[in-house]
Design a protein around this motif. Structure first.
Motif, PDB file in Angstrom:
ATOM      1  N   UNK A 154       2.711  10.625  -2.230  1.00 21.38           N
ATOM      2  CA  UNK A 154       3.310   9.628  -3.120  1.00 21.38           C
ATOM      3  C   UNK A 154       4.812   9.797  -3.018  1.00 21.38           C
ATOM      4  N   UNK A 155       5.501   8.665  -2.885  1.00 24.24           N
ATOM      5  CA  UNK A 155       6.965   8.731  -2.917  1.00 24.24           C
ATOM      6  C   UNK A 155       7.387   8.118  -4.237  1.00 24.24           C
ATOM      7  N   UNK A 156       8.162   8.849  -4.996  1.00 18.40           N
ATOM      8  CA  UNK A 156       8.614   8.287  -6.260  1.00 18.40           C
ATOM      9  C   UNK A 156      10.126   8.164  -6.265  1.00 18.40           C
ATOM     10  N   UNK A 170     -10.484  16.256  -5.564  1.00 20.97           N
ATOM     11  CA  UNK A 170     -10.809  17.641  -5.217  1.00 20.97           C
ATOM     12  C   UNK A 170     -10.589  17.869  -3.716  1.00 20.97           C
ATOM     13  N   UNK A 171      -9.975  18.995  -3.390  1.00 20.60           N
ATOM     14  CA  UNK A 171      -9.821  19.382  -1.992  1.00 20.60           C
ATOM     15  C   UNK A 171      -8.668  18.712  -1.271  1.00 20.60           C
ATOM     16  N   UNK A 172      -7.938  17.884  -1.990  1.00 19.42           N
ATOM     17  CA  UNK A 172      -6.859  17.155  -1.361  1.00 19.42           C
ATOM     18  C   UNK A 172      -5.570  17.983  -1.346  1.00 19.42           C
ATOM     19  N   UNK A 173      -4.738  17.794  -0.313  1.00 19.19           N
ATOM     20  CA  UNK A 173      -3.382  18.337  -0.370  1.00 19.19           C
ATOM     21  C   UNK A 173      -2.481  17.141  -0.595  1.00 19.19           C
ATOM     22  N   UNK A 174      -1.881  17.101  -1.767  1.00 18.22           N
ATOM     23  CA  UNK A 174      -1.161  15.908  -2.195  1.00 18.22           C
ATOM     24  C   UNK A 174       0.338  16.182  -2.203  1.00 18.22           C
ATOM     25  N   UNK A 175       1.075  15.380  -1.474  1.00 16.47           N
ATOM     26  CA  UNK A 175       2.531  15.562  -1.404  1.00 16.47           C
ATOM     27  C   UNK A 175       3.216  14.631  -2.376  1.00 16.47           C
ATOM     28  N   UNK A 176       4.158  15.181  -3.108  1.00 15.18           N
ATOM     29  CA  UNK A 176       4.830  14.402  -4.147  1.00 15.18           C
ATOM     30  C   UNK A 176       6.313  14.409  -3.795  1.00 15.18           C
ATOM     31  N   UNK A 177       6.792  13.270  -3.294  1.00 14.33           N
ATOM     32  CA  UNK A 177       8.150  13.242  -2.767  1.00 14.33           C
ATOM     33  C   UNK A 177       9.044  12.334  -3.581  1.00 14.33           C
ATOM     34  N   UNK A 178      10.313  12.592  -3.465  1.00 14.92           N
ATOM     35  CA  UNK A 178      11.282  11.737  -4.134  1.00 14.92           C
ATOM     36  C   UNK A 178      12.635  12.403  -4.092  1.00 14.92           C
ATOM     37  N   UNK A 179      13.679  11.611  -4.258  1.00 12.31           N
ATOM     38  CA  UNK A 179      15.024  12.189  -4.208  1.00 12.31           C
ATOM     39  C   UNK A 179      15.283  13.085  -5.418  1.00 12.31           C
ATOM     40  N   UNK A 180      16.401  13.773  -5.433  1.00 13.42           N
ATOM     41  CA  UNK A 180      16.762  14.617  -6.578  1.00 13.42           C
ATOM     42  C   UNK A 180      16.811  13.771  -7.838  1.00 13.42           C
ATOM     43  N   UNK A 181      16.207  14.291  -8.870  1.00 15.05           N
ATOM     44  CA  UNK A 181      16.252  13.586 -10.157  1.00 15.05           C
ATOM     45  C   UNK A 181      15.250  12.458 -10.266  1.00 15.05           C
ATOM     46  N   UNK A 182      14.286  12.380  -9.311  1.00 15.24           N
ATOM     47  CA  UNK A 182      13.315  11.284  -9.348  1.00 15.24           C
ATOM     48  C   UNK A 182      12.271  11.501 -10.439  1.00 15.24           C
ATOM     49  N   UNK A 183      12.128  12.722 -10.911  1.00 19.22           N
ATOM     50  CA  UNK A 183      11.142  12.981 -11.965  1.00 19.22           C
ATOM     51  C   UNK A 183       9.950  13.792 -11.505  1.00 19.22           C
ATOM     52  N   UNK A 184      10.061  14.463 -10.366  1.00 21.91           N
ATOM     53  CA  UNK A 184       8.930  15.239  -9.844  1.00 21.91           C
ATOM     54  C   UNK A 184       8.626  16.445 -10.721  1.00 21.91           C
TER      55      UNK A 184
END
Ligand SMILES: Nc1ncnc2c1ncn2[C@@H]1O[C@H](COP(=O)(O)OP(=O)(O)OP(=O)(O)O)[C@@H](O)[C@H]1O
Ligand SMILES: [Mg+2]
Lengths: 310, 280
Positions: free
Chosen positions: A202-204, A27-41
């Motif tokens: 998170x880097x995926x 709760x209250x977190x700003x979560x960044x979800x990163x990854x190259x194109x096609x990584x599944x984000x």
């Protein structure tokens, strides 16, 4: 935890889009979800919202199964690729979505006006979406995501198509949301932006999480020490490897240092080793001109991670 | 349940904003005016020619009523396909469905709402057109069609069969493929209706059976056949003067109507199931 996934998988034919993804966002977190194109984000986001069914694994969102109407009212979502109906006006568009959120007429009017102003479209409420530019559509999409004063906002590339001013506004908006205690799950390719807005990242890569942590945690593990010193011998250099690996050697001329000085970059596990390195070099007889620890920027980290084998 | 209504409302809004409502209303009026003029001219002529035997007039009047209603019936089917063919498939393709499907409503409400909105528009169009046509005939020739309520209800049901099928198609097929499939099915049922009809006259059991089989696959045309049968004066039937190109010498039974209801309900449930299962 507002978002929890456990071993989440999505397979499209022979493509593994998401591969045993396990994450938790509080709760209250700003979560960044990163990854190259096609990584599944985007695929992950779709599974979190119940738009796509996982091939395996589970996801919980606000403690419920994805898509459960009981919680969807507390979630705002900006999809990645969309062409909103071109025939509807911006104000009607917000009104329709407000109705679907179950807002009262008065609340809808108030929120629409507020949000149109917030995204800089106050004077375009009566224009049809078909007349909007890409960035304006992105803005109206953002306004739509915030209609119900959500507890969780999921933004899939909110700044794509925005001008620098718009990107700045989105950044401010995310800061405001965080100040209000709203959780934000953000998917973006603008790493400098993620750097300043996200609490955790998170880097995926190919559907798997390859890095997860706060910005400081992620970049501290990959600190570098830049060294300019004269009188370096192969033995002295060999001694440096007790702290890390020499990743780069710059030509002296390039570094504008004394002609006899060597210039190298040492990758270390922790930037706290810098004083020990300095001490070692001096004692070994090198003439130290400069020694500077520096953290990788998120972008450098991202590029390094992408180069790694997995 | 409120969200079903909100989705239905959105289909109205779309029809209005895209000026589709206007197009339908204006063309509907144009159709009725044309029909009224045509009917007036022909009826005046016929009355002069058949002044000696007024009872003979019933046959051509019946023919024109059926022809007019058949044209409306055809418009209803076309309209049913055209208004619904893109509604699900198009929004899935554009991604617009994603902002709707992530609102606090179960997915089946989206299908139910769209169906409700489109079905209401279609039903209002069908009833208005049919009633207006019957009214024109009444005014001009003082001719009252038989079983008007049942016949109109059957034409509405035919429209709903096609509409529901095209909504089901939209959950899985692209807009174009969906349109092609639904029209082909309609065409198939149309031809099968003829095979059955002619087979009946020639007493070919095989032909009749093929017709019935296809009607089970796509019961749309059978609804028109029954409506046409009900609309005709019984004495014309007895005289064997009723096999107009638009009418029916023999009619699908009431069981067929019950079947069509169940068929529509089943297709609707399938649409809900397919839409709830698929990735958007
Ligand atoms: N509907 C689909 N059918 C088949 N494959 C798909 C589908 N959606 C996604 N994929 C595949 O899944 C993988 C992940 O796609 P996804 O859209 O999640 O990537 P992404 O991380 O959002 O990329 P981007 O940064 O380009 O938006 C890709 O290899 C893509 O080809
Ligand atoms: Mg994406």
């Amino acid at each position: 935890m507002l978002i929890e996934t456990c071993g989440l998988c999505k397979v499209y034919g022979v493509t593994v889009a998401v591969d045993h993804l396990t994450l938790a966002v509080g709760e209250g977190e700003v979560f960044g979800f990163l990854g190259p194109n096609g990584a599944g984000k985007t695929t992950t986001i779709k599974m979190l919202l119940g738009l796509a069914t996982p091939t395996a694994g589970q996801a919980r969102i606000l403690g419920r199964l994805p898509g459960d109407p009981a919680v969807m009212g507390q979630i705002g979502f900006l999809p990645e690729q969309f062409r909103f109906p071109p025939w509807i006006t911006a104000a009607d568009f917000l009104d329709v979505h407000g109705r679907l959120y179950g807002l009262s007429a008065a609340e809808r009017r108030r929120r629409s006006a507020q949000l149109l102003a917030r995204v800089g479209l106050a004077d375009r409420g009566r224009s049809k979406l078909g007349e909007f530019s890409k960035g304006m559509l992105q803005r109206i999409g953002l306004a739509q995501a915030l209609l119900s004063r959500p507890r969780l906002v999921i933004l899939d590339e909110p700044t794509s198509g925005l001008d620098p001013l718009g990107r700045r506004e989105v950044r401010d908006l995310i800061h405001e949301l965080r100040a209000d205690g709203v959780t934000v799950f953000l998917n973006s390719h603008f790493l400098s932006e993620v750097e300043v807005t996200c609490d955790r990242i998170a880097i995926i890569k190919r559907g798997r999480v390859v890095r997860l942590g706060t910005l400081a945690e992620l970049t501290r593990q990959r600190a570098e020490v830049e060294i300019v010193a004269a009188g370096m011998t192969p033995e002295i250099e060999a001694g440096l490897t007790q702290w890390g690996r020499i990743v780069q050697r710059l030509a002296p001329a390039e570094a504008a240092t004394p002609p006899d000085a060597g210039h190298l970059i040492l990758a270390v596990a922790d930037e706290a080793v810098a004083p020990q390195v300095a001490c070692y070099l001096v004692q070994a007889g090198a003439r130290l001109h400069m020694l500077a620890p520096r953290r990788l920027s998120l972008e450098e980290l991202f590029l390094r991670v992408m180069e790694e084998e997995t | 349940m409120r969200s079903i209504w909100e989705i239905a409302r959105l289909t109205f809004l779309e029809a209005r904003m895209r000026k589709m409502l206007w197009a339908i209303v204006l063309l509907g009026i144009a159709f009725l005016i044309l029909y009224a003029i045509g009917f007036h001219l022909i009826y005046t002529d016929l009355r002069g020619a058949m002044a000696s035997n007024a009872a003979r007039l019933l046959e051509p009047i019946n023919f024109f009523v059926l022809a007019g209603l058949y044209a409306i019936n055809f418009l209803v089917v076309m309209l049913a396909v055209l208004i619904s063919v893109d509604t699900i498939a198009g929004e899935i393709a554009s991604g617009a469905i994603q902002t709707i499907a992530t609102k606090p409503l179960p997915r089946w409400h989206i299908i139910a709402g769209k169906w409700l909105g489109l079905a209401l528009m279609l039903a209002v169009f069908t009833v208005t057109m049919c009633v207006a046509l019957m009214f024109i005939v009444k005014l001009e020739a003082d001719y009252t069609v038989r079983n008007p309520v049942q016949a109109i209800a059957l034409i509405v049901l035919e429209g709903l069969i096609v509409l529901t099928l095209s909504i089901l198609g939209g959950t899985r097929l692209s807009t174009l493929t969906n349109g092609v499939v639904v029209f082909m099915l309609y065409g198939l049922a149309f031809i099968a209706g003829w095979i059955e009809q002619i087979g009946g006259m020639m007493r070919s059991e095989a032909a009749v059976n093929i017709g019935i089989l296809v009607s089970l696959l796509m019961p749309s045309e059978a609804m028109w056949k029954r409506a046409a049968y009900l609309l005709q004066p019984p004495f014309l039937r007895e005289l064997g003067l009723d096999a107009t190109p638009f009418g029916a010498a023999s009619a699908p039974s009431e069981a067929m109507v019950v079947y069509a209801f169940l068929y529509t309900a089943l297709v609707f449930l399938l649409a809900v199931r397919e839409f709830s299962r698929r990735d958007l």
